[in-house]
Design a protein around this motif. Structure first.
Motif, PDB file in Angstrom:
ATOM      1  N   UNK A   1      45.353  59.191 -17.753  1.00  0.00           N
ATOM      2  CA  UNK A   1      46.895  59.144 -17.722  1.00  0.00           C
ATOM      3  C   UNK A   1      47.571  60.268 -17.158  1.00  0.00           C
ATOM      4  N   UNK A   2      48.064  61.267 -17.750  1.00  0.00           N
ATOM      5  CA  UNK A   2      48.337  62.599 -16.889  1.00  0.00           C
ATOM      6  C   UNK A   2      47.497  63.433 -16.056  1.00  0.00           C
ATOM      7  N   UNK A   3      46.256  62.979 -16.380  1.00  0.00           N
ATOM      8  CA  UNK A   3      45.128  63.417 -15.164  1.00  0.00           C
ATOM      9  C   UNK A   3      44.888  62.664 -14.215  1.00  0.00           C
ATOM     10  N   UNK A   4      45.355  61.364 -14.304  1.00  0.00           N
ATOM     11  CA  UNK A   4      44.875  60.419 -13.061  1.00  0.00           C
ATOM     12  C   UNK A   4      45.832  60.815 -11.861  1.00  0.00           C
TER      13      UNK A   4
ATOM     14  N   UNK B   1      56.721  46.727 -16.357  1.00  0.00           N
ATOM     15  CA  UNK B   1      56.172  47.257 -17.412  1.00  0.00           C
ATOM     16  C   UNK B   1      55.497  48.507 -17.368  1.00  0.00           C
ATOM     17  N   UNK B   2      56.091  49.399 -16.274  1.00  0.00           N
ATOM     18  CA  UNK B   2      55.600  50.395 -15.694  1.00  0.00           C
ATOM     19  C   UNK B   2      56.073  51.835 -16.114  1.00  0.00           C
ATOM     20  N   UNK B   3      55.644  52.239 -17.292  1.00  0.00           N
ATOM     21  CA  UNK B   3      56.141  53.470 -17.838  1.00  0.00           C
ATOM     22  C   UNK B   3      56.025  54.726 -17.052  1.00  0.00           C
ATOM     23  N   UNK B   4      55.231  54.762 -16.166  1.00  0.00           N
ATOM     24  CA  UNK B   4      54.873  55.746 -15.055  1.00  0.00           C
ATOM     25  C   UNK B   4      56.411  55.924 -14.388  1.00  0.00           C
ATOM     26  N   UNK B   5      56.863  54.902 -13.823  1.00  0.00           N
ATOM     27  CA  UNK B   5      57.911  54.801 -13.024  1.00  0.00           C
ATOM     28  C   UNK B   5      59.239  55.033 -13.663  1.00  0.00           C
TER      29      UNK B   5
END
Length: 471
Positions: A382-385, A58-62
């Motif tokens: 999110x994109x700032x993490x 479930x990892x949409x970052x990856x």
């Protein structure tokens, strides 16, 4: 001489930073008040057959990084085998240098599996076998991982139409980690998307034994679920929006908009803004009455890739940063609630980093005792993490607001392996504070520094959120 990768003092560049992290930050419990962990997986004490199902499922970052690396969709969300998907991630990870995924991946391998080998195509088979062997350990399960990382609290993200049976099951288990729902009623606002709103109203009505055919019945059902969530320990709501709604809307107009949506007639943009404003006034008042915290996640662009949205669905790694103006709307929205004495404790999250100073300063316009930093600028989202994003966030907050009152880090994650991200944040925090100490900008007073770090890592969130087991 180069330092070893991810050594004990990773990100810690002075003796002061090392002491603050190892003796203070590292031992604090974790209050992960905003996650997307499935409560049923905690209740059932889920186990995993292989590292792919746990790590990549479930990892949409990856997923996003894998697409950028040219991996075919079959090996991301498609029907490739778990082993093939893992090998595709192993081919990708060497190219993520500079992205937090490179650090997160190797921290997770070390902290969760005890594997210090770098992941790449040459080591993929070795790590696949070793990680899957670790998964057989008795304590490698959902509850075991929460205990391993000293997680005091998990806040899940829950639709008002969801059953709370899994949270009730978690509460009956007697585990040390408390699992509370978070009230996220986003679908109730979707009068511009009747194909989503109407099934939601049907499901919500079934939970409340009400057939929702009017705005009054919608409000009645939402209030009943607000009551149910409170009884289950919920103390936060969450709202994801492009921007804050500010179009004034009276009950009669809101009722007409809702009635048309029930017949399948989509609301206009202006009507949706007005209806959303009307609903948020109700929700803000309920939250304030019960001393809940309202979270506002602002400026994501959802599902911009039409072809893949139709093929795969939402939350698949295609959402991105929006560039809507935020300031005027945010201030008007907060002021509207404040004028009615209905502004609850609020945490603001901006997705566009250009808005950092704007959000930090907006919080200061509505602070009011007795709660310290009643309006919070939330963790870099999110994109700032990232190392840069978190550094910018902490430095801006320190410059404009009160860093000492910050409620700290959260994972916003769907994975039980994400808890090393708290370590990542805490190391960065300790190093930033230590740099100011070394430069003579903060007193080198051990009690003062220890209290500062302890508060940001744990105590501020405990006091601010006032969760049932903390009061």
């Amino acid at each position: 001489m180069a330092r070893a990768f991810l050594d004990d003092n990773f990100l810690l560049r002075s003796k002061t930073a090392e002491r603050l992290f190892h003796e203070v930050a590292a031992i604090q419990p974790i209050i992960d008040y905003h996650t997307h962990l499935p409560p049923e997986e905690v209740a059932e004490n889920k186990r995993w057959d292989n590292i792919s199902s746990l790590w990549l499922g479930e990892d949409h970052y990856k997923w996003r990084a894998m697409r950028a690396n040219g991996i075919p969709e079959s090996h991301i969300t498609g029907d490739a085998s778990p082993r093939e998907k893992f090998e595709a991630w192993a081919r990708t990870i060497p190219f993520t240098v500079g992205n937090p995924l490179f650090h997160w991946t190797h921290l997770e391998l070390r902290r969760c599996f005890g594997i210090s080998t770098l992941l790449n195509p040459d080591t993929a088979e070795e790590i696949w076998n070793e990680a899957n062997e670790r998964l057989q350990d008795d304590n490698f399960c959902a509850q075991g991982l929460l205990q391993k990382f000293n997680v005091d609290t998990v806040g899940t993200t829950d639709d008002p139409s969801d059953s709370l049976s899994h949270h009730e099951a978690c509460a009956s288990l007697g585990i040390t980690t408390k699992v509370y729902p978070t009230f996220r009623p986003d679908k109730a606002f979707m009068v511009d998307r009747p194909h989503i709103l109407n099934p939601f109203c049907k499901a919500l009505g079934e939970q409340c034994d009400i057939e929702i055919k009017s705005l009054d019945q919608l409000i009645q059902a939402l209030r009943r679920r607000h009551d149910d969530f409170h009884a289950a320990g919920c103390r936060l709501s969450d709202h994801g929006m492009p921007y804050c709604p500010i179009q004034p809307c009276q009950e009669e107009e809101a009722s007409q908009i809702f009635q048309r949506a029930l017949t399948g007639c989509a609301a206009t943009s202006s009507e949706t803004d007005g209806f959303s404003y009307y609903l948020m006034q109700q929700l803000g008042r309920w939250n304030n009455e019960r001393d809940w915290t309202m979270q506002l996640h602002l400026a994501p662009v959802r599902n911009p890739n039409t072809r893949f949205f139709e093929k795969i669905g939402p939350d698949s790694g295609f959402d991105t940063i929006g560039d809507w103006p935020q300031g005027e709307r945010l201030l008007q929205f907060l002021d509207g609630l404040h004028q009615r004495d209905s502004l609850p404790k609020t945490i603001l999250y901006n997705l566009n980093p250009r808005d950092n100073a704007l959000f930090a300063s907006a919080c200061g316009s509505f602070q009011e005792g007795p709660t310290p930093s009643r309006i919070q600028w939330g963790s870099a989202w999110w994109y700032n993490d990232t190392l840069k994003g978190m550094t910018d966030h902490l430095q801006t907050l320190a410059s404009i607001g009160l860093l000492s009152r910050f409620v700290g880090m959260l994972t916003d994650s769907r994975s039980f392996l994400s808890y090393p991200r708290h370590e990542y944040f805490r190391r960065l925090l300790c190093n930033l504070i230590a740099e100011d100490v070394e430069n003579g900008e903060i007193p080198d007073d051990q009690d003062f520094l220890d209290s500062l770090i302890r508060n940001i890592c744990y105590e501020n969130a405990r006091s601010y959120l006032a969760l049932p087991h903390h009061v």
